[in-house]
Design an enzyme around this catalytic site. Structure first.
Site, PDB file in Angstrom:
ATOM      1  N   GLU A 198       1.876  -7.472  -3.144  1.00 31.56           N
ATOM      2  CA  GLU A 198       2.431  -8.021  -1.894  1.00 31.56           C
ATOM      3  C   GLU A 198       2.350  -7.571  -0.819  1.00 31.56           C
ATOM      4  O   GLU A 198       3.861  -7.106  -0.341  1.00 31.56           O
ATOM      5  CB  GLU A 198       2.820  -9.610  -2.687  1.00 31.56           C
ATOM      6  CG  GLU A 198       2.881 -10.571  -1.478  1.00 31.56           C
ATOM      7  CD  GLU A 198       4.044 -12.183  -2.122  1.00 31.56           C
ATOM      8  OE1 GLU A 198       3.136 -12.738  -1.954  1.00 31.56           O
ATOM      9  OE2 GLU A 198       4.324 -12.024  -2.820  1.00 31.56           O
ATOM     10  N   VAL A 207       7.230  -9.714   2.057  1.00 30.80           N
ATOM     11  CA  VAL A 207       8.198  -9.754   1.516  1.00 30.80           C
ATOM     12  C   VAL A 207       8.984 -11.172   2.221  1.00 30.80           C
ATOM     13  O   VAL A 207       9.357 -11.630   1.005  1.00 30.80           O
ATOM     14  CB  VAL A 207       8.970  -8.718   1.325  1.00 30.80           C
ATOM     15  CG1 VAL A 207      10.370  -8.956   0.435  1.00 30.80           C
ATOM     16  CG2 VAL A 207       8.193  -7.775   0.251  1.00 30.80           C
ATOM     17  N   SER A 217       8.743 -14.912  -3.018  1.00 28.78           N
ATOM     18  CA  SER A 217       7.072 -15.194  -3.874  1.00 28.78           C
ATOM     19  C   SER A 217       7.405 -13.561  -4.688  1.00 28.78           C
ATOM     20  O   SER A 217       7.031 -13.920  -6.192  1.00 28.78           O
ATOM     21  CB  SER A 217       6.295 -14.361  -2.753  1.00 28.78           C
ATOM     22  OG  SER A 217       6.252 -14.107  -1.639  1.00 28.78           O
ATOM     23  N   ASP A 268       7.594  -4.616   3.073  1.00 28.08           N
ATOM     24  CA  ASP A 268       7.233  -6.027   4.398  1.00 28.08           C
ATOM     25  C   ASP A 268       7.246  -4.591   5.794  1.00 28.08           C
ATOM     26  O   ASP A 268       7.904  -3.377   5.639  1.00 28.08           O
ATOM     27  CB  ASP A 268       7.938  -6.774   4.715  1.00 28.08           C
ATOM     28  CG  ASP A 268       8.322  -7.833   4.769  1.00 28.08           C
ATOM     29  OD1 ASP A 268       7.783  -8.751   4.831  1.00 28.08           O
ATOM     30  OD2 ASP A 268       8.727  -7.558   6.789  1.00 28.08           O
ATOM     31  N   GLN A 286       1.645  -2.947   6.865  1.00 25.94           N
ATOM     32  CA  GLN A 286       0.623  -2.634   6.495  1.00 25.94           C
ATOM     33  C   GLN A 286      -0.338  -1.958   6.907  1.00 25.94           C
ATOM     34  O   GLN A 286      -1.884  -2.337   6.519  1.00 25.94           O
ATOM     35  CB  GLN A 286      -0.067  -3.712   6.714  1.00 25.94           C
ATOM     36  CG  GLN A 286      -0.379  -4.527   7.438  1.00 25.94           C
ATOM     37  CD  GLN A 286      -0.533  -6.377   7.382  1.00 25.94           C
ATOM     38  OE1 GLN A 286      -0.138  -7.163   6.869  1.00 25.94           O
ATOM     39  NE2 GLN A 286      -1.522  -7.181   6.631  1.00 25.94           N
ATOM     40  N   ASP A 323      -0.446 -11.238   2.152  1.00 27.88           N
ATOM     41  CA  ASP A 323       0.500 -12.152   2.747  1.00 27.88           C
ATOM     42  C   ASP A 323       1.482 -11.468   4.150  1.00 27.88           C
ATOM     43  O   ASP A 323       2.494 -12.328   4.072  1.00 27.88           O
ATOM     44  CB  ASP A 323       1.543 -12.815   2.216  1.00 27.88           C
ATOM     45  CG  ASP A 323       2.325 -14.125   2.464  1.00 27.88           C
ATOM     46  OD1 ASP A 323       1.647 -14.829   3.627  1.00 27.88           O
ATOM     47  OD2 ASP A 323       2.618 -15.244   1.932  1.00 27.88           O
ATOM     48  N   HIS A 327      -0.711 -11.739   8.891  1.00 23.17           N
ATOM     49  CA  HIS A 327      -2.063 -12.354   9.101  1.00 23.17           C
ATOM     50  C   HIS A 327      -2.884 -11.596  10.421  1.00 23.17           C
ATOM     51  O   HIS A 327      -3.281 -12.933  10.858  1.00 23.17           O
ATOM     52  CB  HIS A 327      -1.709 -14.262   8.899  1.00 23.17           C
ATOM     53  CG  HIS A 327      -0.943 -14.459   7.987  1.00 23.17           C
ATOM     54  ND1 HIS A 327      -1.183 -14.141   6.579  1.00 23.17           N
ATOM     55  CD2 HIS A 327       0.318 -14.725   7.187  1.00 23.17           C
ATOM     56  CE1 HIS A 327      -0.734 -14.481   5.579  1.00 23.17           C
ATOM     57  NE2 HIS A 327       0.914 -14.901   6.082  1.00 23.17           N
TER      58      HIS A 327
END
Ligand SMILES: C[S@@+](CC[C@H](N)C(=O)[O-])C[C@H]1O[C@@H](n2cnc3c(N)ncnc32)[C@H](O)[C@@H]1O
Length: 236
Positions: free
Chosen positions: A64, A67, A72, A90, A110, A132, A135
C-alpha cells in the site's frame, strides 16, 4: 472535500449496504473499526472486495502506497490474514512508528524508482498494489511505471482517489494531457494493438495489460498473459 463528507452521526455500514448492496466482512472491518482511523470513500468498499477477495488467506504480497496513521494496514491485515506479506510506504518519516505492527513500513517517495525497486526486492516480489499516496499525477505515473512491470502474473494494480485527475493542484485537469485517464486510454489502445497499426505506446508494459477497470475515482489494471486473439466457428 467537505461537501462529500458523510454525516458523522449516521450509520456508515447501513449507507454502504443500502446503496451498494454490499454486506461482506470488509464492511465490518471498515465501518466497525474501533482502532486507528481508516479514511475511505464508501463506494470503495465493494470495489476492494471485488478485486481483492481472491487474495484472502493466501500468501499474497501486498504493497500500500500511503500509510498515514497506519489504520488501513491494520484493516488489510485483518482482511488478508496472517499468510499475507504486507508492506506500506510513505514519505512521512513519522510513519516509521507503524513498522512491524500490521505490516512492514518503509519510508521514501512513491516517485523514487530506486526506493520502490528496493522495497519490492525486500518483499520477494509483488502481487497486489494499492496506490493511496500523494494522488499527484506525476507520482501516480512514476509508481505505476516501476511497479506494474514487477507485478506477478495474475496480479492487480489499483489506484484510488483518482478524482484528483481533474484537479490542477494535483497535476491534473479536465482537458489536461497529464490527467491519468488520458494515460488509461493509451493502455486501452495498447490492449487493442492487434486492431490498429500504431504499435504499442508503452512498450515496457502495454502488452501485458489484460484488463482495465474504471470506477468512480478508482482504476484497476490487471496483469495476465496476453495472447494474440483468435476466433473459431464451432458447430454444424
Ligand atoms: C490518504 S493518506 C493514506 C491513507 C491510508 N492509506 C488510509 O487509508 O488510512 C496519503 C499518504 O500518502 C503519503 N504521501 C504523500 N506523498 C507521498 C509520496 N511522494 N510518496 C509516498 N507517500 C506519500 C502521505 O504522507 C500520506 O500519509
Amino acid at each position: 472535500m467537505k461537501k462529500y463528507r458523510f454525516d458523522e452521526n449516521a450509520d456508515v455500514a447501513e449507507d454502504i449496504r443500502s446503496k451498494y448492496g454490499f454486506d461482506g466482512e470488509l464492511l465490518d472491518l471498515f465501518a466497525g473499526n474501533k482502532g486507528v482511523v481508516v479514511h475511505k470513500w464508501h463506494h470503495y468498499i465493494p470495489i476492494y472486495e471485488r478485486y481483492f477477495a481472491q487474495f484472502r488467506d493466501r500468501p499474497v504480497r501486498f504493497l500500500e502506497i500511503g500509510v498515514n496513521k497506519g489504520g488501513s494496514l491494520q484493516m488489510w491485515r485483518r482482511y488478508f490474514g496472517e499468510a499475507a506479506t504486507l508492506y506500506g510506504i510513505d514519505i512521512n518519516p513519522e510513519c516509521a512508528q507503524f513498522d512491524g505492527q500490521a505490516g512492514q513500513v518503509r519510508i521514501g517517495s512513491q516517485a523514487d524508482p530506486e526506493f520502490l525497486n528496493g522495497v519490492v526486492d525486500e518483499m520477494g516480489g509483488i502481487d497486489l498494489v494499492l496506490d493511496d499516496g500523494s494522488h499527484r499525477m506525476p507520482h501516480v505515473r512514476a509508481s505505476f511505471e516501476v511497479l506494474y512491470p514487477r507485478l506477478e502474473t495474475g496480479g492487480v494494480y489499483m489506484i484510488e482517489d483518482l478524482h484528483t485527475a481533474y484537479y490542477p493542484k494535483f497535476g491534473g485537469g479536465y482537458r489536461s494531457r497529464d490527467n491519468f485517464f488520458v494515460f488509461a486510454r493509451e493502455l486501452v489502445d495498447d490492449m487493442h494493438q492487434w486492431y490498429h497499426n500504431k504499435g504499442l505506446r508503452h512498450e515496457a508494459y502495454g502488452g501485458h495489460v489484460s484488463g482495465l477497470h474504471i470506477h468512480d475515482s478508482i482504476a484497476v489494471i490487471d496483469k495476465q498473459p496476453v495472447h494474440r486473439p483468435v476466433h473459431s466457428r464451432v458447430g454444424e
